[in-house]
Design a protein around this motif. Sequence first.
Motif, mmCIF file in Angstrom:
data_model
loop_
_atom_site.group_PDB
_atom_site.id
_atom_site.type_symbol
_atom_site.label_atom_id
_atom_site.label_comp_id
_atom_site.label_asym_id
_atom_site.label_seq_id
_atom_site.Cartn_x
_atom_site.Cartn_y
_atom_site.Cartn_z
ATOM 1 N N LEU A 207 17.516 -16.673 99.483
ATOM 2 C CA LEU A 207 16.463 -17.316 100.269
ATOM 3 C C LEU A 207 17.013 -17.794 101.610
ATOM 4 O O LEU A 207 16.394 -17.577 102.664
ATOM 5 N N TRP A 208 18.180 -18.428 101.588
ATOM 6 C CA TRP A 208 18.761 -18.932 102.835
ATOM 7 C C TRP A 208 19.109 -17.784 103.781
ATOM 8 O O TRP A 208 18.897 -17.881 104.994
ATOM 9 N N SER A 209 19.612 -16.681 103.242
ATOM 10 C CA SER A 209 19.951 -15.544 104.109
ATOM 11 C C SER A 209 18.696 -14.987 104.777
ATOM 12 O O SER A 209 18.728 -14.584 105.949
ATOM 13 N N ARG A 210 17.577 -14.973 104.063
ATOM 14 C CA ARG A 210 16.323 -14.472 104.638
ATOM 15 C C ARG A 210 15.761 -15.458 105.665
ATOM 16 O O ARG A 210 15.165 -15.047 106.665
ATOM 17 N N LEU A 211 15.953 -16.744 105.413
ATOM 18 C CA LEU A 211 15.532 -17.730 106.408
ATOM 19 C C LEU A 211 16.367 -17.599 107.682
ATOM 20 O O LEU A 211 15.849 -17.765 108.797
ATOM 21 N N GLN A 212 17.643 -17.284 107.518
ATOM 22 C CA GLN A 212 18.475 -17.072 108.702
ATOM 23 C C GLN A 212 17.993 -15.868 109.507
ATOM 24 O O GLN A 212 18.041 -15.877 110.740
ATOM 25 N N VAL A 213 17.515 -14.837 108.805
ATOM 26 C CA VAL A 213 16.922 -13.700 109.517
ATOM 27 C C VAL A 213 15.637 -14.140 110.217
ATOM 28 O O VAL A 213 15.375 -13.765 111.369
#
Length: 553
Positions: A362-368
């Motif tokens: 989830l955090w990696s997708r928020l960073q995107v």
Amino acid sequence: MQSLVEDSTPLAIVRDLFRSYDRPYWVAGGWAVDLFARRVRRPHSDVDIAILYRDVDYLADTFSDPRPVLANPATGERREWTPDEQLKPGPYGFVIPDDSHPCPITIMLTASDGDEWVYHRGTGNVRRPHSLMTLTTERGLPFVGPEVALLYKSPMLRSKDWQDFDDIHEMLDDERRGWLIDNLAARRPDHPWLPRLRRVVERGRNNRVTGPAASSFLQPAQTNGHWPTSTGDGTAEVPPAASNADDAGQEAAAMQARGDQILARFDTNVAHAFRVPFAWSNEVWLAEEVVVRVGKLRRNALSREVNLARHLPAGVGYPAVLGYGLIDGHEWMASARLPGGNLHEAWPGLESAVRKDALADLWSRLQVLHTTDIALARSAGCTSTRYYDLDATRAHTDLAELVERGALEVTIGDRLAELLSEAFQAMSLVPLALNHTDASPGNAVLTPIGQAIPIDLESACIGPTDLDLENLFRYLHFMADEATANHLAMLAADLLNRPGAEARMCGYAILRDLWALRRWFRQTRNTTDLTTCAPLQRLHSHATSTSWLHAIF
């Protein structure tokens, strides 16, 4: 969504454990409230199971290896139990030894008279037919009705009891609410839950709707000022209250008709679509391949989400938008349904390693998401959010009004003002980015292959690049998930180690709690008694450096 609650690890253990128990039993306590609400609302330390006192011998025959031990919930005392020991309903219960079952299970003895449940406190006058107090899930797991669950909780009034009451007291139907009122009033006429239950009756509605409090020394003026209706993004924050039960019923039927009409446009079997209960700003229907959302308000932010979707990087994983429009003045949008289910619903039943992996995804997708072109996001309308008022002048004005109205002591208000000033100064030290602003497992879909895809971007907003961390840490704190919070701190170490990070996080938390406080005051509550106001309590903790934030730094 009730099946997601039922599939959580603790209740799956209960189902297996009681498979051979051929007598009445009920899931009780906080888990019963979750099953009624159709969502896991808070963490639980154990699972309460109610059985009939008259069946204690059958309990002994069924659970002989290992034998349950006797426990006193009030003192924590535990001791061995022999089946020939004379017991009575309350205060003792049985505990299945923790080393044999990973989820603590407490079995409570309840009194009965024929086919009636009898409340063990008092003289035996508080009764409820088993047929009325028993609810079952779609797959047959029995649980106590909400009126009985709340009656059990009413003498203690712990913070979790207040939360359980807050979450469901407006969801009870007229009969259950009336029964609870009658039996609370008979035992304790001054019980603090009674005024709020009676206000729901007076409003004549069964569904949760919110509106300005009828009378309050803190109620803001309706004609001007920042508090009454603005969310900071130009939309009303809560739906208008229906004037009576007929109006509420008519609006509910009208909303269902709107959903049916939209679903039909996508060749969807309307009868098989699931309407998500108790959604907040939108009504939501889940069909096999389509998700339909209809704004509860005639002015909403779905158009912003639709406009933004076309500019999102593919790595976010946001589902395809299938349609958008207006129906009876309400915005609606349809999107492709992602495989899997709501991450928050699944969270309590996930192993720690799976939670960490899901949070990392989830955090990696928020960073995107944070890499979205800012100019395009602004053109889509992502310039403000209801959750964080990033205008320093308005934020300080809100705080000053709280002090002026007597909700906050002057010293607390002054300290919060200092913290906000430090936060706004620190915000200039990090670049701007598009933020979700309500990022949490509750707004993410967990797919069968472990992806955690963020959804519901109607409040996305340009803000400091670390803004989304605040609500993620907040969620993990409220779920008492320290291990995953530590994992998130490691994943976001680059942001948390930047100058001013602690000041920014504290400021974000204050801003979100100011929003929560505005919403709290708009709901029908006894606002002359602020002791149960969680946003105010959190603001106090921020001012005194005792809040959940300090575990992060």
